[in-house]
Enzyme design. Structure first.
Site, PDB file in Angstrom:
ATOM      1  N   ASP A  16     -34.557  21.783  25.456  1.00  0.00           N
ATOM      2  CA  ASP A  16     -34.117  22.263  24.162  1.00  0.00           C
ATOM      3  C   ASP A  16     -33.166  23.313  24.196  1.00  0.00           C
ATOM      4  O   ASP A  16     -33.647  24.365  24.302  1.00  0.00           O
ATOM      5  CB  ASP A  16     -34.972  22.305  22.983  1.00  0.00           C
ATOM      6  CG  ASP A  16     -35.843  21.003  22.530  1.00  0.00           C
ATOM      7  OD1 ASP A  16     -35.526  20.059  23.380  1.00  0.00           O
ATOM      8  OD2 ASP A  16     -36.513  21.247  21.577  1.00  0.00           O
TER       9      ASP A  16
ATOM     10  N   LYS B 107     -30.313  19.101  17.459  1.00  0.00           N
ATOM     11  CA  LYS B 107     -31.609  19.298  16.792  1.00  0.00           C
ATOM     12  C   LYS B 107     -31.248  20.472  15.834  1.00  0.00           C
ATOM     13  O   LYS B 107     -30.162  21.159  15.969  1.00  0.00           O
ATOM     14  CB  LYS B 107     -32.338  19.939  17.897  1.00  0.00           C
ATOM     15  CG  LYS B 107     -33.686  20.709  17.448  1.00  0.00           C
ATOM     16  CD  LYS B 107     -34.357  21.356  18.551  1.00  0.00           C
ATOM     17  CE  LYS B 107     -35.734  22.186  18.234  1.00  0.00           C
ATOM     18  NZ  LYS B 107     -36.189  22.849  19.430  1.00  0.00           N
TER      19      LYS B 107
ATOM     20  N   LYS C 210     -33.276  15.689  16.220  1.00  0.00           N
ATOM     21  CA  LYS C 210     -34.416  16.217  16.090  1.00  0.00           C
ATOM     22  C   LYS C 210     -34.609  17.444  14.781  1.00  0.00           C
ATOM     23  O   LYS C 210     -33.347  18.006  14.724  1.00  0.00           O
ATOM     24  CB  LYS C 210     -34.746  16.854  17.499  1.00  0.00           C
ATOM     25  CG  LYS C 210     -36.158  17.840  17.493  1.00  0.00           C
ATOM     26  CD  LYS C 210     -36.561  18.289  18.557  1.00  0.00           C
ATOM     27  CE  LYS C 210     -37.943  19.096  18.594  1.00  0.00           C
ATOM     28  NZ  LYS C 210     -38.272  19.845  19.782  1.00  0.00           N
TER      29      LYS C 210
END
Length: 282
Positions: free
Chosen positions: A124, A187, A216
């Protein structure tokens, strides 16, 4: 690493993307709450700087028990998480450039490479949103593409946009650049800067990336309702430190529904229902 487009080309591509965003809202189907599929949307997360080995061990124990998709940790805890989760289906996600996103490309590349060597299968990466806001799209692209280069598939690369700090036009631009650099997910948030995920942000991100990437949602997601709201807006993964509470709440809601069904004389079995239907106002 050379950039993919000139500045004029970036501006034209992003402008076209902004004009192409559908105006209508699409509602996606969330997995039924309390199911394995529902649990597998959750990245069980512990990212505070003062996390202890006991807390990491507990995080992994919980993830194994509930069969979450992954645990999301900082680089220093990847090896311990790998050891704790050996033999399970739970993956290891490592954050990169967390949480400011302003670290150098070389620093992010080293962090990503080290995480992969240790055994992380998902990254991430925090986008350099300060550069994005200045429309330095080539710099942002290079940042993401350099990490993608050292973490090729099957490693999953998610790019954290920090949507609370961005205007809608900037969220669109960030999605376009992340997509061009080969990321798998966009995300919403780190959870450390601003309000976290919002339904509108998730919906917008999904409209931009369509089926070419996944979304996400993370930051401030604490309940079953929060999860289902984000999933129905287009998210396919949820980042939260409240995964255990969410699964316990889901179980309680299902038990309550089953009990109510029995009282009403309908078939007393665990139904396949999402939160939307559980909480339909009468």
């Amino acid at each position: 690493m050379t950039t993919r487009y000139t500045q004029d080309e970036w501006l034209a591509i992003i402008d076209q993307a902004q004009k192409s965003v559908p105006s209508s809202r699409v509602e996606y189907k969330a997995p039924n709450i309390g199911t394995k599929e529902f649990a597998k949307t959750i990245d069980h997360t512990l990212l505070k700087l003062d996390a202890t080995k006991e807390q990491i061990d507990k995080l992994c124990e919980e993830a194994r028990k509930h069969d979450f998709k992954s645990v999301c940790v900082r680089l220093g805890w990847v090896a311990r998480a790998i050891q704790n989760l050996r033999g399970s289906s739970v993956l290891i996600t490592c954050v990169v450039g967390f949480h400011e996103g302003t670290y150098s490309v070389s620093s992010k590349v080293k962090e990503a490479r080290d995480a992969i060597i240790l055994g992380a299968t998902e990254l991430d990466l925090v986008l350099n949103y300060t550069r994005l806001k200045k429309e330095h799209y080539s710099d942002v692209y290079t940042d993401i593409a350099a990490v993608r280069n050292v973490a090729p598939h099957p490693v999953i690369l998610k790019v954290i946009l920090e949507t609370s700090q961005l205007a809608e036009s900037e969220i669109i631009a960030a999605c376009v650049v992340a997509q061009s650099a080969g990321a798998d997910f966009v995300k919403t948030s780190t959870g450390f800067n601003g309000r976290g995920a919002s339904e509108n942000d998730v919906s917008l991100m999904k409209k931009v990336v369509g089926t070419s990437m996944r979304v996400k949602a993370s930051g401030g997601i604490k309940t079953v309702r929060d999860c289902v709201t984000m999933l129905e807006a287009g998210a396919e993964r949820i980042g939260t430190s409240n995964g255990v509470w969410i699964m316990e709440e889901a179980s309680a809601l299902m038990d309550e529904f089953t009990h109510q069904a029995g009282k009403d004389g309908s078939q007393a079995q665990r139904p396949s229902v999402t939160l939307t239907r559980l909480f339909t106002d009468s």
